[in-house]
Design an enzyme around this catalytic site. Structure first.
Site, mmCIF file in Angstrom:
data_model
loop_
_atom_site.group_PDB
_atom_site.id
_atom_site.type_symbol
_atom_site.label_atom_id
_atom_site.label_comp_id
_atom_site.label_asym_id
_atom_site.label_seq_id
_atom_site.Cartn_x
_atom_site.Cartn_y
_atom_site.Cartn_z
ATOM 1 N N ARG A 538 0.813 -1.198 0.000
ATOM 2 C CA ARG A 538 0.000 0.000 0.000
ATOM 3 C C ARG A 538 0.851 1.255 0.000
ATOM 4 O O ARG A 538 1.971 1.267 0.517
ATOM 5 C CB ARG A 538 -0.884 0.049 1.252
ATOM 6 C CG ARG A 538 -1.934 -1.048 1.281
ATOM 7 C CD ARG A 538 -2.770 -0.935 2.527
ATOM 8 N NE ARG A 538 -1.915 -0.832 3.706
ATOM 9 C CZ ARG A 538 -2.286 -0.236 4.829
ATOM 10 N NH1 ARG A 538 -3.484 0.293 4.933
ATOM 11 N NH2 ARG A 538 -1.467 -0.197 5.859
ATOM 12 N N SER A 602 8.369 -4.854 6.459
ATOM 13 C CA SER A 602 8.193 -5.832 7.542
ATOM 14 C C SER A 602 8.969 -7.116 7.308
ATOM 15 O O SER A 602 8.405 -8.203 7.173
ATOM 16 C CB SER A 602 6.709 -6.132 7.722
ATOM 17 O OG SER A 602 6.018 -4.922 7.861
ATOM 18 N N ASP A 656 6.624 -3.356 10.831
ATOM 19 C CA ASP A 656 5.184 -3.208 11.102
ATOM 20 C C ASP A 656 4.838 -3.367 12.579
ATOM 21 O O ASP A 656 3.882 -2.770 13.071
ATOM 22 C CB ASP A 656 4.335 -4.139 10.223
ATOM 23 C CG ASP A 656 4.757 -5.590 10.330
ATOM 24 O OD1 ASP A 656 5.762 -5.885 10.998
ATOM 25 O OD2 ASP A 656 4.064 -6.444 9.737
HETATM 26 MG MG MG Z 1 0.100 -6.080 8.112
#
Ligand code: MG
Ligand code: ADP
Length: 916
Positions: A538, A602, A656
């Site tokens: 995203r 992440s 994250d």
């Molecule tokens: Mg996630």
């Protein structure tokens, strides 16, 4: 009169007249299709009434549970004993069931007499006698030293409470032994055997003869789910498998005791004066009214009463009767069978013989009329039987929500087997009444003997399979000690990861993040964030407002990263990312804008600064080349330069978990831990700088990204790993790595379940041992199915439709129950392991601060955690158990990897600006 004479007569007009005369006289006994359909509907209502907890006490048809939950599947093997009491003879049987190659059943049986004085003596004497017969039988076969499983066919009305516990309601069929009514007959038998002490037996099941009939046929035909007995002295009972109404799962065989249909008046409009007369003269007036219309015990008697009436009305025998004709029971049901012989003249010859035997002197007209009476009475019996059976069939069809039902009815009893027309009439009427059922009628051989052994064999198989399944599932169940051990080892690994000396070999890397402080509320500005490393990639625009009206406003767009790019080169991957950013800026109308950027990346990274992250290794399925060992901020900047489209200021590389912690921290200053349970699993927390040996300085705290997914990679979890974990690991992108994550996270739980299901199926413990191609396909069992299947709100039928959706079409109710159990064992283990790890983190924070009690908040994100119906609860329980001195609040973080990255960037910008 000679046969040819009668035959000639058969074709005359006169014959026709006499048939018509009888038809007119008995017109009330001849039921139309509409009548029968109506009876069928009424019976269906009776069944519902009998099955309902509240309506059962007043229901005529009792629908007794039998605790038989499964029919044979053909894999049963072994030697079984059976006792058969309550039929014509008392018998002891040895039944050998073998399944190697071809199914085979062999039987030895011995009839024993039960003397009149014992039948009517004391219960103790009766059961001593039974034990004595059993001892004799075992002696004779030389198997007295073997403790064989035994099934007990006890065909009297009973209140059953377990498969091996049944209380006699009242004796019938001439038995009258005292002190047995109201007692558990299995208990009485066990006591009698124990008292002797010369042999031992394992009484597994007590059954009714209808159940035996169903189970015997079920061995040959796996579609058999109804047992029906149309017998001479036996009551009329139908047994069938039903979904239990009272919320229990699975199916159970129900002993309908349908002979009592009509006892509440439901049949009054079709009962005739003869039915009422039979009832009035019976031993149990007002009871078993349906049975009195159809069972072999009453058919002959009905015919006799009609003949008497017709004679008295001058319609037969020139108005004469004889003492024999007037005596109850002198017209046997076998006479009816004889008179309805297919060849009509033979039937007529029999009619004449029978009537003469009763002292009458019948004319040909009398013989024809008598034959007709028999036809009408027995046809009515067959058709009434069909009407009730049709209701049962419809019920089963509706339970299965099937358009068409394919099923088999196992049938026993002398009327069905010996009467020349009964079976054909019954079958034909059933087909007419339920045209959408394909029904097969299968004659059962010795259901009451073999059937008890069959029930025992199935129970034996189920017990064996159950034990085997539980043995396997137990490898996936963790004890408290094991969880404490996980906690201890996690703590050790954390310390090893933090210490300079051991860091290199530690599995839990404890990576410094250079995030030293949580937001204070004065941050402001517009920030871009990237979120890579989850299911979606995203790009986000985050507007942070400070002051009184603090707020965070977000816009984001989701992009997919094609599989070939995640597995391609690093340049391709980062060019794709930059392309998405450009698209987003255009979409937001901010083309060319240059904003501070937080990059949520992440994956495990080495950080020496906030705005730099050196990828240690890919996880979660990513494998782009040329990235490991490189700084991902530099890789991103290089790609931005290549595009020459816009410029960005990469301020922070964020994990994250850290984003999650920061997002919660914005609302709740107690939040000092971040946890993710989504595609992967990981945790970060605020550690004392004095413990973070990799970074200079002892003042204050720094957030440490644990990368705990790799816990176990040195073998720390080997003793908990099952063959299923090893299989999942072998098939994964990085075998041997991320062992803890592979036991916990959304990417793997479905796969673990699928591997267990595969193993169960291969061992014949599931899906009838049929391995489907679907089940062999990696990834079909997504983790979201665990959430669906384990939902408490979901009925079993819906579990089945999920399995069907997965192409696992051959599933039964039992399969659904088992699949659900597998799912919950696997997800429970995941939640407990996760809780054990987290307890180590939290207790470490408490000890760092030298506190007796610690109150702390954990920010949590991840779809598995959020959507699984039990994960959070089990994890919380585990935490409470393993870290009793910590009071933990689990707070769900909203979009930590988006908002969090922006907040970290905002804090960094604030600090940077302040430093300026
Ligand atoms: Mg996630
Ligand atoms: P990520 O961790 O990749 O950022 P998520 O937190 O959305 O993304 O987690 C995705 C994981 O959640 C996937 O592995 C998926 O199997 C799992 N998942 C998706 N839906 C459910 C659900 N309803 N119940 C449990 N797990 C789910």
């Amino acid at each position: 009169m000679i046969a040819s004479h009668l035959l000639a007569y058969y074709f005359t007009e006169l014959h026709h007249d006499h048939v018509q005369k009888v038809d007119k006289f008995l017109y009330h006994m001849r039921l139309s299709d509409e009548n029968l359909m109506d009876v069928s509907k009424r019976f269906r209502r009776e069944m519902d009434k009998g099955l309902g907890r509240d309506t059962n006490p007043t229901a005529a048809v009792k629908m007794l549970p039998t605790f038989v939950r499964s029919t044979p599947d053909g894999t049963e093997t072994g030697d079984f004993l059976a006792l058969d009491l309550g039929g014509t003879n008392f018998r002891v049987l040895l039944v050998r069931v073998s399944s190697n190659g071809k199914q085979k059943v062999e039987m030895e049986n011995q009839i024993y007499a039960i003397p009149e004085n014992i039948m009517r003596g004391s219960g103790t004497e009766l059961f001593d006698h039974i034990a004595e017969c059993l001892a004799n039988f075992l002696e004779k076969l030389g198997i007295k030293d073997k403790k064989l499983p035994l099934g007990f066919t006890f065909s009297f009305p009973c209140q059953q409470t377990k498969l091996d516990e049944s209380f006699l309601v009242s004796w019938t069929k001439g038995f009258k032994a005292s002190g047995v009514e109201g007692r558990d007959v299995v208990g009485l038998l066990r006591k009698a055997i124990k008292k002797r002490g010369d042999f031992d037996i394992d009484i597994v099941a007590v059954i009714n003869d209808t159940v035996g009939t169903m189970m015997t046929c079920g061995y040959d035909d796996h579609h058999c789910e109804i047992g029906l007995i149309v017998g001479e002295s036996l009551s009329y009972i139908c047994t069938h498998m039903l979904e239990l109404v009272d919320g229990d799962e699975g199916r159970m065989c129900v002993n309908m005791e349908w002979g009592a249909f009509g006892d509440d008046g439901a049949l009054d409009d079709i009962r005739t004066e003869f039915d009422r007369e039979i009832d009035a003269g019976s031993l149990n007036p007002g009871k078993q009214l349906f049975e009195k219309m159809i069972s072999g015990m009453y058919i002959g008697e009905l015919v006799r009463l009609i003949l008497v009436k017709m004679a008295k009305d001058g319609l037969l025998f020139q108005g004469h009767t004889t003492p024999d004709l007037l005596t109850t029971g002198h017209f046997q049901t076998s006479f009816v069978s004889a008179m309805e012989n297919k060849k009509n003249n033979e039937g007529l010859v029999s009619a004449e013989q029978v009537l003469r035997g009763l002292g009458l002197d019948p004319s040909p007209e009398d013989c024809v009329a008598t034959q007709r009476v028999c036809q009408i009475v027995s046809t009515r019996a067959a058709h009434l039987c069909a009407a009730t059976l049709a209701a049962v069939l419809r019920q089963i069809r509706d339970n299965k929500a099937a358009e068409r039902l394919r099923t088999t009815v196992g049938v026993d009893g002398s009327v069905y087997k010996n009467h020349p027309q009964f079976a054909r009439r019954l079958n034909k009427m059933v087909r007419l009444l339920v045209p959408d059922c394909d029904v097969r009628f299968l004659r059962s051989e010795d259901g009451s003997g073999k059937g008890a052994a069959m029930v025992t064999a199935v129970a034996h198989r189920l017990a064996k399979q159950h034990a085997e399944r539980q043995r396997i599932l137990n490898t996936l169940r963790l004890s408290r000690d094991q969880l404490l051990e996980v906690k201890k080892r996690m703590e050790e690994e954390m310390n090893r990861g933090l210490a300079k000396k051991t860091h290199a070999t530690a599995t839990v890397k404890m990576l410094p993040t250079f995030v030293r402080s949580t937001p204070d509320g004065t941050e402001r500005g517009d920030f871009l964030a990237l979120d890579l490393g989850g299911t979606n990639f995203r790009v986000l625009l985050v507007r942070v407002r400070s002051g009184k009206r603090r707020s965070v406003e977000m816009h984001n767009k989701i992009y997919t990263i094609p599989q070939d790019i995640t597995q391609g080169t690093g340049e391709e991957l980062f060019d794709h990312i930059v392309h998405c950013i450009a698209d987003f800026l255009e979409y937001m109308g901010m083309k060319g804008a240059s904003l501070p950027l937080g990059f949520t990346f992440s994956f495990p990274c080495h950080q020496t600064r906030l705005d730099q992250g050196i990828l240690i290794k890919w996880t979660k399925g990513f494998k782009a080349s040329g990235c490991e060992g490189e700084d991902v901020a530099t890789l991103l900047k290089d790609a931005i330069h290549r595009s020459e489209d816009f410029d960005l200021d990469v301020v922070a590389v964020v994990n994250d978990t850290v984003g999650t912690m920061m997002t919660c921290g914005y609302e709740d200053p107690q939040c000092e831990v971040g946890l993710i349970v989504g595609t992967g699993t990981n945790t970060c927390y605020m550690e004392e700088m004095s413990n973070v040996e990799l970074v200079d300085g002892d003042e204050g705290r720094m957030c440490v990204n644990m990368e705990w997914g790799a816990f176990g990679d040195r073998g720390e979890l080997d003793d908990l790993c099952t063959e299923f974990d090893r299989a999942v690991d072998d098939q994964s992108t990085y075998p041997g790595k991320q062992r803890y994550e592979k036991m916990i996270s959304g990417m793997y739980l479905g796969e673990i379940v699928r591997n267990v299901l595969l193993d169960f199926t291969a061992k014949g413990l599931l899906f009838r041992g049929k391995l489907s191609e679907r089940l062999k396909t990696r990834g079909i069992f997504e983790t979201k199915f665990l959430s669906q299947i384990e939902s408490d709100r979901l009925a079993l039928r819906q579990v089945r439709s999920i399995l069907q959706h997965l192409g696992l079409t051959s599933s039964t109710c039992d399969d659904s129950i088992l699949v659900k159990e597998v799912c919950s064992v696997v997800s429970k283990r995941a939640a407990q392991l996760c809780g054990a790890g987290l307890s180590a983190v939290i207790d470490k924070i408490r000890l760092n601060r030298g506190l007796e009690k610690l109150s702390i908040t954990v920010g949590v994100d991840g779809t598995l955690y959020k959507l699984h119906p039990h994960f959070a609860t089990i994890m919380r329980e585990t935490l409470r158990d393993l870290a009793p001195n910590c009071e933990v609040t689990l707070a769900q973080s909203e979009d930590g990897s988006g908002k969090g990255a922006a907040l970290i960037t905002a804090v960094a910008c604030r600090l940077r600006d302040a430093g300026k």
